[in-house]
Design an enzyme around this catalytic site. Structure first.
Site, PDB file in Angstrom:
ATOM      1  N   CYS A 182     -30.724 -29.855 -28.856  1.00 15.63           N
ATOM      2  CA  CYS A 182     -29.678 -30.024 -29.863  1.00 15.63           C
ATOM      3  C   CYS A 182     -28.332 -29.551 -29.322  1.00 15.63           C
ATOM      4  O   CYS A 182     -27.284 -30.064 -29.701  1.00 15.63           O
ATOM      5  CB  CYS A 182     -30.043 -29.232 -31.126  1.00 15.63           C
ATOM      6  N   ASN A 195     -24.341 -22.164 -34.794  1.00 14.01           N
ATOM      7  CA  ASN A 195     -25.542 -22.363 -35.602  1.00 14.01           C
ATOM      8  C   ASN A 195     -25.219 -22.685 -37.062  1.00 14.01           C
ATOM      9  O   ASN A 195     -26.020 -23.312 -37.766  1.00 14.01           O
ATOM     10  CB  ASN A 195     -26.420 -21.105 -35.602  1.00 14.01           C
ATOM     11  N   CYS A 223     -27.854 -39.928  -6.697  1.00 13.82           N
ATOM     12  CA  CYS A 223     -28.057 -41.342  -6.382  1.00 13.82           C
ATOM     13  C   CYS A 223     -28.634 -42.003  -7.629  1.00 13.82           C
ATOM     14  O   CYS A 223     -28.421 -41.511  -8.740  1.00 13.82           O
ATOM     15  CB  CYS A 223     -28.953 -41.517  -5.155  1.00 13.82           C
ATOM     16  N   ASP A 272     -38.983 -15.054 -33.706  1.00 16.63           N
ATOM     17  CA  ASP A 272     -37.792 -15.574 -33.035  1.00 16.63           C
ATOM     18  C   ASP A 272     -37.105 -14.411 -32.331  1.00 16.63           C
ATOM     19  O   ASP A 272     -37.072 -13.299 -32.873  1.00 16.63           O
ATOM     20  CB  ASP A 272     -36.826 -16.213 -34.050  1.00 16.63           C
TER      21      ASP A 272
END
Length: 397
Positions: free
Chosen positions: A195, A77, A339, A69
């Site tokens: 999320c 968090n 649109c 990570d």
């Protein structure tokens, strides 16, 4: 089921005491615990799912856990990523998660990969692990994880969460179908909700994370029936689960190499020289929620805007625009044209660019905006004329 990992060395007395409650499980025993101790598991993501999965794996006795990570802990968090605390804000999530694992059992080996996984670095990293767990929050990483696991024939445990729902599955080439057999292609990027924009129930992270960790234990030890060829769906609001069975697609082309997954998922695209820049539905939703200054220009017909429209902005039908009418005088605020879907807004954007306006158009139109949870005014069922206009956009696109 054949165990994935061979047993490690004989357990020391302290380890037998630590794991005594699971050693007495029927069909488990010391042999299974030694397999867990010898296992090497790579977890992608140290956020909502990863922060729930890793402590369970550490507590169960997985000997080596790798965590990949590149993100840092943020205040937003903490309501769901329970391995991180207030004092960890600003720290790399992998470092915070490493402290959590050490607090559970200092004897565990936690390998930190403080980087974003790509087609270039994942193959070498995966070489050192028996199994991969995908707890990421985006489709490019999900397809990357699946394809990398498929190329080397290693099992992948995957899961996802959003709002009040979660799902879990196992992909393993030669043992059953893979993620690509279930989802051959990703959804349109403009319809993908995160999320951050869609929200997530905090307890859903621990529920789905625990289910994913359980699949890892079953695969390593060789007990039970893994979620191969089955996807488990969980609805937290009704406390109901359901399964969808699926099989390998024999007509699907096999994965032969890793590709550019951001391009594959439509996350990054090169703008056309003749087209205006786009604003995704997710981006506009975030701007609206953050109350950023933005000007909206609706180029549909009045009866369409009457059925539903994004709050605020100016109505200027495309016909009037083509006849020479222009919107309000330019300002420093970004102008987003929309649109029903987006063909008319693309055309309007090109017209206004030729007149010197700096504009973007909403990719996917108001339909995409509603799909990602955007609020609209009216929200009435479109009448026949509105439906005809939407169908015309499809024909003209």
């Amino acid at each position: 089921m054949i165990p994935l990992v061979e047993p490690g060395p004989v357990l020391e007395p302290e380890r037998i005491t630590r794991y005594s409650r699971q050693l007495m499980l029927p069909g488990f025993g010391e042999d299974a615990q030694r397999r867990l101790a010898a296992a090497r598991v790579l977890v992608i993501g140290a956020g909502g799912l990863g922060s729930a999965i890793v402590p369970v794996l550490a507590g169960s006795g997985i000997g080596t856990i790798g965590v990949a990570d590149d993100d840092v802990v943020e205040l937003s968090n903490l309501h769901r990523q329970l391995s991180h605390g207030t004092g960890d804000i600003g720290r790399p999530k992998v470092d915070s998660l490493a402290d959590t694992v050490r607090a559970i059992d200092p004897a565990h080996e936690l390998i930190i990969h403080r980087e974003r996984l790509t087609s270039q670095n994942l193959p070498a990293i995966l070489d050192d692990y028996d199994l991969i767990v995908d707890g990421s929050d985006n489709f490019p990483t999900r397809y990357l994880a699946n394809d990398a696991a498929e190329l080397v024939g290693k099992p992948l445990v995957w899961g996802s969460i959003l709002r009040f729902h979660g799902q879990v599955g196992v992909a393993w080439r030669d043992q059953g179908p893979t993620f690509r057999d279930l989802f051959p292609s990703p959804p349109p990027a403009d319809e993908t909700l995160s999320c951050e924009l869609g929200g997530v129930l905090p307890s859903l992270c621990t529920a789905i994370g625990s289910l994913m960790a359980t699949e890892v234990i079953k695969l390593v030890v060789g007990i039970g029936e893994p979620l191969l060829g089955r996807v488990l769906f969980y609805d937290a609001l009704t406390a109901r689960t359901r399964e969808i069975a699926y099989a390998a697609d024999e007509t699907r082309a096999p994965v032969t190499e890793l590709i550019d997954y951001e391009e594959f998922c439509g996350v990054r695209s090169e703008p056309s020289a003749e087209d205006a820049d786009t604003t995704s539905a997710a981006e506009l939703l975030q701007w609206m929620r953050e109350r950023r200054p933005v000007r909206l220009l609706d180029v549909r017909e009045p009866h369409e805007a009457g059925a539903r429209r994004i709050p605020g902005g100016q109505l200027l039908p495309l016909g009037r625009l083509d006849a020479g009418e222009s919107p309000e005088a330019p300002s420093d605020e970004p102008v987003v044209i929309y649109c029903e879907r987006d063909p008319r807004s693309r055309r309007a954007a090109r017209t206004l660019m030729e007149r010197g306006f700096r504009v973007t158009y909403l990719a996917g139109g108001i339909q995409a905006y509603v799909a990602v949870g955007g609020d609209v005014v009216g929200d009435a069922v479109p009448d026949a004329e509105s439906l005809d206009a939407a169908q015309m956009e499809t024909v003209n696109s």
